[in-house]
Design a protein around this motif. Structure first.
Motif: not given
Length: 203
Positions: A41-45, A52-60, A96-100, A107-114
């Motif tokens: 229900p929560f990840m960071v983008l 510069g760089l940015d990290v944004s929380p996303r949740g639903d 982009v990089a995502l952390l679930f 454990e968390t899940l890391r996803v990288n992509g475009r």
């Protein structure tokens, strides 16, 4: 002060990568990894751009990031503060990089992509919530996926209620804004109105 200036020094300092750390990385959404996204229900983008760089929380509710296929994720962009830092960055650099996170799981899940920013009505209509549609959907072409071991969350005790901090122990949103605005914003009024504002602007 001695610092590391090359990869060779860094690799000597940390040693060889373990076999499992290499094997766990794949270029697609393997069936073994999908539950981490479906139950999250929560990840960071993370994004990067000229500013510069940015990290944004996303949740639903869990499953809000949709697995379209083995190489594609869909992330609805819900209502926010309209800074659109992440979206600005994606226009300049799609990487982009995502952390679930899954509550209670270390454990968390890391996803990288475009990512691309989709505003096609038929896409937006796939993601209604309480009768409201997102303004855009991020379509993420997956490049690498791997799980992060539990050490960081175990060390932090993130899910341990005994380590949770009472919100009142930190400065309130209003107190922060009043201090940064040098009194232009009335912190007390801001905090008093915040619950109602969140209720009406969540989606």
């Amino acid at each position: 002060m001695e610092t590391v200036k090359d990869v060779e020094t860094l690799e000597r300092l940390y040693g060889a990568v373990g076999q499992s750390s290499v094997l766990k990385e794949v270029d697609h959404l393997h069936p073994a990894y999908r539950p981490f996204i479906e139950r999250s229900p929560f990840m960071v983008l993370a994004t990067g751009g000229p500013g510069g760089l940015d990290v944004s929380p996303r949740g639903d509710p869990a499953g809000f990031v949709v697995i379209e296929n083995a190489h594609t994720l869909l992330l609805p962009d819900r209502r926010g503060n309209n800074r659109i830092d992440s979206l600005r960055n994606i226009l300049a650099d799609p990487r982009v990089a995502l952390l679930f996170f899954v509550p209670g799981v270390n454990e968390t899940l890391r996803v990288n992509g475009r990512a691309s920013i989709v505003i096609e009505p038929s896409m937006l209509e796939r993601f209604p919530f309480e009768g409201k549609l997102p303004r855009s959907v991020l379509r993420i072409a997956v490049e690498t996926v791997f799980f992060q071991c539990s050490r960081a969350l175990i060390r932090s005790g993130l899910w341990d209620p005994a380590r949770h901090v009472a919100r009142a122990e930190l400065p309130s949103n209003g107190a922060i804004l009043e201090a940064l605005s040098q009194g232009t914003i009335n912190g007390g009024e801001y905090d008093r109105d915040l619950p109602g504002r969140l209720k009406t602007s969540l989606y």
